[in-house]
Design a protein around this motif. Sequence first.
Motif, PDB file in Angstrom:
ATOM      1  N   THR A   4      99.413  15.425  33.809  1.00 30.52           N
ATOM      2  CA  THR A   4      99.611  14.637  32.578  1.00 30.52           C
ATOM      3  C   THR A   4     100.434  13.524  32.617  1.00 30.52           C
ATOM      4  N   ASP A   5     101.438  13.693  33.716  1.00 29.43           N
ATOM      5  CA  ASP A   5     102.400  12.494  34.003  1.00 29.43           C
ATOM      6  C   ASP A   5     101.662  11.111  33.994  1.00 29.43           C
ATOM      7  N   HIS A   6     100.484  11.193  35.031  1.00 28.76           N
ATOM      8  CA  HIS A   6      99.747  10.180  35.223  1.00 28.76           C
ATOM      9  C   HIS A   6      98.960   9.899  33.807  1.00 28.76           C
ATOM     10  N   LEU A   7      98.577  10.648  33.203  1.00 28.29           N
ATOM     11  CA  LEU A   7      97.767  10.052  31.944  1.00 28.29           C
ATOM     12  C   LEU A   7      98.790   9.280  31.112  1.00 28.29           C
ATOM     13  N   ALA A   8     100.089   9.326  30.918  1.00 25.92           N
ATOM     14  CA  ALA A   8     101.150   8.660  30.165  1.00 25.92           C
ATOM     15  C   ALA A   8     101.124   7.333  31.075  1.00 25.92           C
ATOM     16  N   HIS A   9     100.764   7.162  31.909  1.00 29.03           N
ATOM     17  CA  HIS A   9     101.003   5.877  32.845  1.00 29.03           C
ATOM     18  C   HIS A   9      99.564   5.008  33.158  1.00 29.03           C
ATOM     19  N   CYS A  10      98.610   5.494  32.438  1.00 29.17           N
ATOM     20  CA  CYS A  10      97.207   4.751  32.656  1.00 29.17           C
ATOM     21  C   CYS A  10      97.146   3.713  31.715  1.00 29.17           C
ATOM     22  N   THR A  11      97.914   3.667  30.597  1.00 28.18           N
ATOM     23  CA  THR A  11      97.418   2.581  29.519  1.00 28.18           C
ATOM     24  C   THR A  11      98.687   1.570  29.184  1.00 28.18           C
ATOM     25  N   THR A  12      98.206   0.670  28.395  1.00 23.86           N
ATOM     26  CA  THR A  12      99.061  -0.298  28.002  1.00 23.86           C
ATOM     27  C   THR A  12      98.955  -0.719  26.671  1.00 23.86           C
ATOM     28  N   PHE A  29      93.566   0.450  29.061  1.00 25.02           N
ATOM     29  CA  PHE A  29      94.067   1.306  30.266  1.00 25.02           C
ATOM     30  C   PHE A  29      93.573   0.616  31.388  1.00 25.02           C
ATOM     31  N   VAL A  30      94.069   0.853  32.730  1.00 26.67           N
ATOM     32  CA  VAL A  30      93.935   0.541  33.885  1.00 26.67           C
ATOM     33  C   VAL A  30      92.854   1.496  34.617  1.00 26.67           C
ATOM     34  N   MET A  31      92.074   0.740  35.097  1.00 27.27           N
ATOM     35  CA  MET A  31      90.828   1.420  36.011  1.00 27.27           C
ATOM     36  C   MET A  31      90.375   0.694  37.156  1.00 27.27           C
ATOM     37  N   ASN A  32      90.252   1.391  38.322  1.00 31.66           N
ATOM     38  CA  ASN A  32      89.742   0.790  39.348  1.00 31.66           C
ATOM     39  C   ASN A  32      88.014   1.078  39.214  1.00 31.66           C
ATOM     40  N   LEU A  33      87.537  -0.153  39.452  1.00 35.71           N
ATOM     41  CA  LEU A  33      85.929  -0.135  39.395  1.00 35.71           C
ATOM     42  C   LEU A  33      85.459  -1.002  40.809  1.00 35.71           C
ATOM     43  N   PHE A 117     101.710   2.064  37.629  1.00 32.80           N
ATOM     44  CA  PHE A 117     100.826   2.355  36.986  1.00 32.80           C
ATOM     45  C   PHE A 117      99.944   3.275  37.553  1.00 32.80           C
ATOM     46  N   SER A 118      99.172   4.117  37.036  1.00 31.47           N
ATOM     47  CA  SER A 118      98.251   5.107  37.411  1.00 31.47           C
ATOM     48  C   SER A 118      96.657   4.713  36.925  1.00 31.47           C
ATOM     49  N   PRO A 119      96.135   3.984  37.896  1.00 33.13           N
ATOM     50  CA  PRO A 119      94.855   3.513  37.475  1.00 33.13           C
ATOM     51  C   PRO A 119      93.854   4.617  37.488  1.00 33.13           C
ATOM     52  N   LEU A 120      92.914   4.818  36.647  1.00 37.38           N
ATOM     53  CA  LEU A 120      91.806   5.820  36.690  1.00 37.38           C
ATOM     54  C   LEU A 120      90.775   5.317  37.481  1.00 37.38           C
ATOM     55  N   THR A 121      90.142   6.296  38.213  1.00 40.21           N
ATOM     56  CA  THR A 121      89.234   6.272  39.333  1.00 40.21           C
ATOM     57  C   THR A 121      87.683   6.521  38.872  1.00 40.21           C
ATOM     58  N   GLY A 190      90.611   1.439  21.975  1.00 34.60           N
ATOM     59  CA  GLY A 190      90.595   1.322  23.362  1.00 34.60           C
ATOM     60  C   GLY A 190      91.329   2.644  24.004  1.00 34.60           C
ATOM     61  N   SER A 191      91.598   3.687  23.478  1.00 34.70           N
ATOM     62  CA  SER A 191      92.332   4.884  24.088  1.00 34.70           C
ATOM     63  C   SER A 191      91.441   5.549  24.931  1.00 34.70           C
ATOM     64  N   PRO A 192      91.812   5.915  26.060  1.00 34.23           N
ATOM     65  CA  PRO A 192      90.989   6.874  26.796  1.00 34.23           C
ATOM     66  C   PRO A 192      90.833   8.012  26.353  1.00 34.23           C
ATOM     67  N   VAL A 193      89.970   8.825  26.299  1.00 33.54           N
ATOM     68  CA  VAL A 193      89.683  10.299  25.738  1.00 33.54           C
ATOM     69  C   VAL A 193      89.308  11.061  27.026  1.00 33.54           C
ATOM     70  N   PHE A 194      90.252  11.960  27.409  1.00 39.71           N
ATOM     71  CA  PHE A 194      90.002  12.923  28.389  1.00 39.71           C
ATOM     72  C   PHE A 194      89.895  14.218  28.252  1.00 39.71           C
ATOM     73  N   LEU A 195      88.776  15.046  28.785  1.00 46.50           N
ATOM     74  CA  LEU A 195      88.870  16.454  28.973  1.00 46.50           C
ATOM     75  C   LEU A 195      90.149  16.885  29.807  1.00 46.50           C
ATOM     76  N   LEU A 196      90.771  17.872  29.116  1.00 43.83           N
ATOM     77  CA  LEU A 196      91.979  18.189  29.939  1.00 43.83           C
ATOM     78  C   LEU A 196      91.868  19.587  29.942  1.00 43.83           C
ATOM     79  N   GLU A 197      91.868  20.363  31.023  1.00 40.14           N
ATOM     80  CA  GLU A 197      91.984  21.726  31.185  1.00 40.14           C
ATOM     81  C   GLU A 197      92.935  22.152  32.330  1.00 40.14           C
TER      82      GLU A 197
END
Length: 300
Positions: A4-12, A29-33, A117-121, A190-197
């Motif tokens: 969850t710490d990484h989720l807090a660092h993926c956006t701007t 949010f930052v993402m690697n494509l 920052f924590s890019p999504l992959t 623009g917010s990322p929406v996550f399934l979080l379990e």
Amino acid sequence: MFVTDHLAHCTTRVACTFPGGAEGTGTAFVMNLCVEGSNAIPVLVTNRHVVKGAVTGRFWFTLRKPNANEPDYGKHHNFELDNFSQRWLYHKTLDLAVMPLQPFIQQGQNLGYSYFFSPLTPDLLPSPEELADLPALLDIVLVGYPNGIWDEKNNQPIIRKGITATHPELDYNGRPEFVIDAACFNGSSGSPVFLLELGRTVSRASGMTIGNSRVKLLGILYAGPMHFATGEVRAVEIGQKTIAVTGVPNNLGYVISSRAVKDFEPVLNFLNKNGRLPARNEACPCASTKRYKECCGVTS
């Protein structure tokens, strides 16, 4: 860092100024494509309506602690860019936009900045099989800046919880999107929406499994339905009558399916290989047989 710490660092937070001086905020949010081995193209992802038409734009990256892969809270760098609207690639049909980040990361490094920052992959994108195995009613979190609210001192977003209101496997009303039940406000676009379990997972095939955790990027918030309340406002001093119309959120949000971010990869690969975008009359890199201006370049 915990997941969850990484989720807090993926956006701007994104702050835009439009012609005439109007201002607006949104989330990116930052993402690697275009990931191939250790190579990837980092991009900012947001909604088209957040940045389209913007004259200037700003976003913030937290600095990295010297000699440590940790955020240096309280220290961040502000990018302020002219011609902001022209710096983005726009999806040809959906309310999405991406901007390659590497030039700005390099620019910062040249000035002595190192960013955290924590890019999504892409492995966070659920496969069709994973989506089919998800039951209805899932716990979700969205990360962003509702009404522009943020922890300005520490450059941190607001994390909110909710549930899925329609199944993310199904195209809601025939569009590649689904609905969530969560408090969604302007600025959350623009917010990322996550399934979080955490500590347990649920699936149609296996039921509930205790001990496992799972995070998946389900989609990108872009809008929400509202109803309107009307009321009479009286300015007694001068006897005028004004009807105030107030939009009231329904606590629902429309979310573009996360698989749509992959649609940008052909153009990003072309840009990375050639150092330019396709010419308007060139064949579109997505192999649609159309010209670029008629396909992926139609709104760029």
